[in-house]
Write a protein that holds these residues in place. Structure first.
Motif, PDB file in Angstrom:
ATOM      1  N   GLY A 365      74.304  50.293 116.022  1.00 59.62           N
ATOM      2  CA  GLY A 365      73.783  49.239 115.163  1.00 59.62           C
ATOM      3  C   GLY A 365      72.386  49.506 114.654  1.00 59.62           C
ATOM      4  O   GLY A 365      71.565  50.146 115.309  1.00 59.62           O
ATOM      5  N   GLY A 366      72.113  48.995 113.459  1.00 60.66           N
ATOM      6  CA  GLY A 366      70.799  49.138 112.862  1.00 60.66           C
ATOM      7  C   GLY A 366      70.737  50.287 111.872  1.00 60.66           C
ATOM      8  O   GLY A 366      71.672  51.074 111.714  1.00 60.66           O
ATOM      9  N   SER A 367      69.607  50.368 111.175  1.00 63.51           N
ATOM     10  CA  SER A 367      69.372  51.415 110.186  1.00 63.51           C
ATOM     11  C   SER A 367      67.935  51.885 110.272  1.00 63.51           C
ATOM     12  O   SER A 367      67.049  51.146 110.728  1.00 63.51           O
ATOM     13  CB  SER A 367      69.641  50.903 108.756  1.00 63.51           C
ATOM     14  N   ALA A 368      67.721  53.108 109.824  1.00 65.05           N
ATOM     15  CA  ALA A 368      66.365  53.655 109.728  1.00 65.05           C
ATOM     16  C   ALA A 368      66.172  54.212 108.335  1.00 65.05           C
ATOM     17  O   ALA A 368      67.114  54.680 107.691  1.00 65.05           O
ATOM     18  CB  ALA A 368      66.153  54.742 110.771  1.00 65.05           C
ATOM     19  N   LEU A 369      64.944  54.134 107.849  1.00 63.72           N
ATOM     20  CA  LEU A 369      64.562  54.796 106.616  1.00 63.72           C
ATOM     21  C   LEU A 369      63.809  56.062 106.981  1.00 63.72           C
ATOM     22  O   LEU A 369      62.812  56.014 107.709  1.00 63.72           O
ATOM     23  CB  LEU A 369      63.698  53.887 105.749  1.00 63.72           C
ATOM     24  N   VAL A 370      64.290  57.177 106.458  1.00 62.22           N
ATOM     25  CA  VAL A 370      63.742  58.484 106.809  1.00 62.22           C
ATOM     26  C   VAL A 370      63.331  59.196 105.523  1.00 62.22           C
ATOM     27  O   VAL A 370      64.104  59.238 104.557  1.00 62.22           O
ATOM     28  CB  VAL A 370      64.775  59.332 107.576  1.00 62.22           C
ATOM     29  N   LEU A 380      64.694  71.112 102.037  1.00 61.64           N
ATOM     30  CA  LEU A 380      64.356  69.855 102.696  1.00 61.64           C
ATOM     31  C   LEU A 380      63.578  70.129 103.970  1.00 61.64           C
ATOM     32  O   LEU A 380      63.983  70.950 104.805  1.00 61.64           O
ATOM     33  CB  LEU A 380      65.628  69.068 103.025  1.00 61.64           C
ATOM     34  N   GLY A 381      62.446  69.431 104.120  1.00 58.68           N
ATOM     35  CA  GLY A 381      61.644  69.582 105.321  1.00 58.68           C
ATOM     36  C   GLY A 381      62.125  68.672 106.437  1.00 58.68           C
ATOM     37  O   GLY A 381      63.206  68.076 106.386  1.00 58.68           O
ATOM     38  N   THR A 382      61.300  68.534 107.452  1.00 52.39           N
ATOM     39  CA  THR A 382      61.636  67.712 108.616  1.00 52.39           C
ATOM     40  C   THR A 382      61.509  66.238 108.271  1.00 52.39           C
ATOM     41  O   THR A 382      60.535  65.810 107.656  1.00 52.39           O
ATOM     42  CB  THR A 382      60.706  68.046 109.789  1.00 52.39           C
ATOM     43  N   GLY A 383      62.503  65.470 108.678  1.00 55.58           N
ATOM     44  CA  GLY A 383      62.507  64.056 108.372  1.00 55.58           C
ATOM     45  C   GLY A 383      61.522  63.266 109.218  1.00 55.58           C
ATOM     46  O   GLY A 383      61.246  63.608 110.368  1.00 55.58           O
ATOM     47  N   GLU A 384      60.986  62.192 108.643  1.00 55.17           N
ATOM     48  CA  GLU A 384      60.076  61.290 109.357  1.00 55.17           C
ATOM     49  C   GLU A 384      60.576  59.857 109.174  1.00 55.17           C
ATOM     50  O   GLU A 384      60.742  59.384 108.049  1.00 55.17           O
ATOM     51  CB  GLU A 384      58.655  61.411 108.806  1.00 55.17           C
ATOM     52  N   THR A 385      60.809  59.184 110.282  1.00 58.58           N
ATOM     53  CA  THR A 385      61.267  57.802 110.223  1.00 58.58           C
ATOM     54  C   THR A 385      60.080  56.897 109.907  1.00 58.58           C
ATOM     55  O   THR A 385      59.075  56.902 110.612  1.00 58.58           O
ATOM     56  CB  THR A 385      61.903  57.379 111.551  1.00 58.58           C
ATOM     57  N   ILE A 386      60.204  56.122 108.831  1.00 58.86           N
ATOM     58  CA  ILE A 386      59.108  55.238 108.430  1.00 58.86           C
ATOM     59  C   ILE A 386      59.445  53.770 108.655  1.00 58.86           C
ATOM     60  O   ILE A 386      58.563  52.916 108.567  1.00 58.86           O
ATOM     61  CB  ILE A 386      58.725  55.460 106.955  1.00 58.86           C
ATOM     62  N   TYR A 387      60.710  53.481 108.983  1.00 53.73           N
ATOM     63  CA  TYR A 387      61.062  52.084 109.250  1.00 53.73           C
ATOM     64  C   TYR A 387      62.388  52.041 110.000  1.00 53.73           C
ATOM     65  O   TYR A 387      63.298  52.825 109.725  1.00 53.73           O
ATOM     66  CB  TYR A 387      61.194  51.287 107.950  1.00 53.73           C
ATOM     67  N   ARG A 388      62.479  51.105 110.954  1.00 53.90           N
ATOM     68  CA  ARG A 388      63.729  50.817 111.654  1.00 53.90           C
ATOM     69  C   ARG A 388      64.004  49.327 111.553  1.00 53.90           C
ATOM     70  O   ARG A 388      63.088  48.511 111.672  1.00 53.90           O
ATOM     71  CB  ARG A 388      63.661  51.209 113.138  1.00 53.90           C
ATOM     72  N   THR A 389      65.259  49.002 111.323  1.00 54.29           N
ATOM     73  CA  THR A 389      65.610  47.584 111.305  1.00 54.29           C
ATOM     74  C   THR A 389      65.541  47.018 112.715  1.00 54.29           C
ATOM     75  O   THR A 389      65.521  47.747 113.711  1.00 54.29           O
ATOM     76  CB  THR A 389      67.026  47.377 110.753  1.00 54.29           C
TER      77      THR A 389
END
Length: 700
Positions: A365-370, A380-389
């Motif tokens: 459950g939930g989502s993240a913006l990466v 594509l470089g390394t992903g960074e999570t900037i928000y989580r629901t």
């Protein structure tokens, strides 16, 4: 609003029961221990962020909140010295100490105070709402207390947002599909409501009124705004489980169908779309018009979903299986990022094209913006999570919002000197801009960008703007340069001689480069019966009309020519002259004894020279002509005339005709050489009718 805290009951000191052998009289009576009344302490770690349309406020409970028996919190919003008190209580699904409102008031200050049974404690230090120039707008799905879900349009503050703030507390944006599309200027979003309608709304100002642009449809699930902001493409689900792609004007109207077995549209230019081809499975380029032709597919994209074209028009980002991927717009080898456990829901580009923003579902459950940086070669470089629901809330698509540099339509070709306006209004100033044409180096520029001496054909134009906060955005267009003049032809009149007092000259122009015709110039030159042409004189210049009416005087030849000017200023050559004459009256001819000057409305100009005698003549001296026509009556009793040029017989003209015809235009014999001199007409038969009306001559 997503908030949670626990309110614990106050601790009560219980009496201690003693079981020793002391006499009962020695055991003291129980006493009740109580805490002195106390207001709650100041909340800690208060943070404030602003979306473009609202406020994101959060805090931490003081360590002694349980001891203080905190029952709630109060938000103080101060604007211009006026304190608005906003009580806050947790909802059934709240998971943190946070509050929001869909009201961004520049300069407002916010503080938080805890409350208990004794009242309100001291408030935190007021924090001024910072200006917001960017945000991320999302389709946000939340669980309701009854177990159902609801999706609304909301924004996440950038940077530091901790919750999704609804665009509006109520209205159409509260129940939408989970895909939103951003306008190219970053100021609006388009969204589907109930798969039945398309709406648009400003996403950069609070309390904007949504506008419905399409209603009465069905199956609408994905939308994409054209680069010039004029149209919205969308996917429509079909009963056979396929999809069709359609386009509607951003201002509303009847949609046109591009094609079926196509889905997930995104714009690669104002003329073409990138779509998912459901037959080949690949990404495909299709014309953005009714019954658009598929122009080609992109190899290696068979597992693709959710394509998105970069703002500089170089790359297509998409989801390949469970991984983000990048492929050149012109095709090539796709570059894949790191695969994830869950299939990403959406991917889009940052305004400057330096990174992509991906919506990543979270297991259980939930989502993240990466965000993923994109290298110059598309890696594509390394992903960074900037928000989580919070909890099991979900995000569908996510788009960057905020004023950015934008370009209008460049579909109309330009001349060798181009002038391209761009708009940076609303960006945090001062704004610096650079422009790049084709593969030349980027140079500082201001709107409009101007460049001279360009060759014909398509040119690439890129403008980049950087605001005072260091946020960059780019906009791209193809600019068609047309240096070819249009062609024009006169289509009328087709007569050599007219007795009318006016003539309508018609003409039409075309441009092989598809540049619209901007205007026409018309001119004439005039010659009398006995003289040469004068100089050309304008009739009408810069007209958009495709005809011009000119007045004609008797006894003159008129030669008209036209040239066309296209919308970018390319000027055609003058056409060849279209010439015609209006005859002179019979009164301009001399008549020997035996002729009578008659008047009647049936005659040309109301007069004629008539006789029934033979061997008498009418004449016109001083004629300059290549061709000549006689205006006369033709009838069953009319006779014939001998024609003389400079005293030499050149032929016979017969005026006999089964029916009566007034003002008949009768060709005279063509001179063997250009005639300069006299024309004489002599009756040949006694008792025949002769009614001479006029003489027309043409030098051309």
């Amino acid at each position: 609003m997503r908030t949670t805290f626990r309110v614990l009951a106050p601790i009560v000191l219980a009496a201690v029961g003693l079981t020793a052998t002391l006499p009962a009289s020695a055991i003291p009576a129980p006493t009740k221990v109580t805490r002195a009344a106390k207001l709650p302490s100041v909340p800690l770690d208060v943070k404030l962020a602003g979306t473009l349309t609202g406020v994101d406020l959060r805090w931490t409970a003081a360590p002694d909140a349980n001891d203080d028996a905190v029952t709630g919190y109060t938000i103080h919003r101060v604007v211009g010295g006026t304190d608005t008190v906003l009580p806050w209580q947790p909802a059934w699904n709240d998971v943190g100490y946070q509050w929001h409102e869909s009201e961004h008031i520049p300069g407002a200050t916010y503080s938080v105070a805890a409350t208990n049974a004794e009242g309100e404690g001291p408030a935190s230090t007021p924090i001024t709402l910072p200006p917001a120039h960017r945000a991320i707008t999302v389709g946000h799905t939340i669980w309701l207390e009854n177990g159902n879900t609801r999706t609304y349009a909301g924004q996440i503050a950038v940077p530091g947002g901790q919750q999704v703030v609804p665009l509006a507390p109520d209205g159409p944006t509260q129940v939408i599909g989970d895909v939103v599309a951003a306008s190219p200027d970053g100021r609006e979003i388009a969204f589907a409501k109930g798969q039945l309608a398309i709406w648009r709304v400003r996403a950069d100002i609070p309390h904007a009124t949504p506008v419905q642009i399409l209603d009465g449809s069905s199956g609408i699930i994905r939308l994409a705004w054209s680069p010039d902001g004029s149209r919205i493409a969308f996917e429509r689900l079909q009963p056979n489980a396929g999809s069709c792609v359609e386009i509607v004007a951003a201002t509303g109207g009847t949609p046109v169908r591009v094609g079926c077995n196509l889905q997930m549209p995104t714009w690669v230019s104002n003329s073409n779309l990138i779509v998912k081809d459901q037959i080949s499975g690949r990404l495909a380029v299709v014309q953005a018009k009714a019954a658009g032709v598929v122009l080609g597919t992109i190899a290696g994209t068979e597992q693709s979903t959710m394509p998105s074209v970069s703002p500089d028009n170089r790359w297509i980002a998409y989801i390949d299986g469970n991984a983000p991927a990048i492929v050149p717009v012109i095709g090539g080898t796709p570059k894949l990022g790191t695969a994830t456990e869950q299939r990403p829901a959406a991917i889009t580009w940052s305004p400057d094209g330096s990174e992509v923003l991906m919506t990543q579902p979270i297991a259980f459950g939930g989502s993240a913006l990466v965000t993923f940086p994109v290298g110059a070669d598309g890696t594509l470089g390394t992903g960074e999570t900037i928000y989580r629901t919070q909890g099991t809330d979900r995000i569908g698509s996510a788009v960057w919002q905020g004023a950015r540099v934008s370009l209008g339509s460049t579909s109309t070709p330009q001349g060798s000197t181009v002038s391209i306006p761009f708009d940076t209004n609303g960006m945090a100033g001062p704004v610096t801009t650079t422009c790049q044409l084709d593969d030349t180096a980027a140079v500082p520029c201001t709107s409009p960008y101007q460049k001279s001496g360009l060759s014909a054909g398509s040119h690439k134009f890129l403008v980049k703007a950087v605001d005072a906060d260091g946020h960059a955005s780019v906009a791209f267009r193809y600019v068609l340069v047309d240096v070819t003049a249009p062609t024009v032809q006169i289509t009328g009149p087709v007569f050599d001689v007219t007795k009318a007092a006016t003539a309508i000259v018609t003409y039409s122009g075309v441009d092989d480069s598809a540049t619209p015709i901007g205007s026409y110039d018309t001119r004439w030159r005039i010659a009398p019966t006995a003289g040469n042409f004068g100089a050309y004189a304008p009739v009408k210049s810069g007209t958009t009309a495709t005809s011009v009416t000119i007045g004609l005087a008797a006894g003159y030849e008129y030669c008209v020519s036209v040239r066309a000017r296209d919308a970018v200023g390319n000027l055609s050559a003058w056409t060849a002259d279209r010439c015609f004459s209006r005859p002179s009256d019979d009164r301009a001819m001399s008549a020997s004894t035996g002729w009578t000057r008659a008047t009647n409305s049936a005659y040309y100009l109301g007069t004629a020279t008539v006789t029934t005698k033979t061997g008498i003549s009418v004449a016109r001296s001083s004629v300059q002509a290549k061709r000549l026509w006689l205006v006369a009556t033709k009838c069953s009793t009319c006779g014939s005339l001998t024609v003389y040029y400079n005293g030499k017989s050149v032929g016979i003209v017969d005026l006999g005709n089964p029916s009566l015809v007034y003002q008949a235009v009768v060709p005279l014999p063509v001179p063997s050489t250009f005639l300069t001199g006299s024309v004489l007409l002599t009756t040949r038969t006694a008792g025949k009718t002769y009614q001479i009306d006029g003489l027309a001559v043409r030098r051309t």
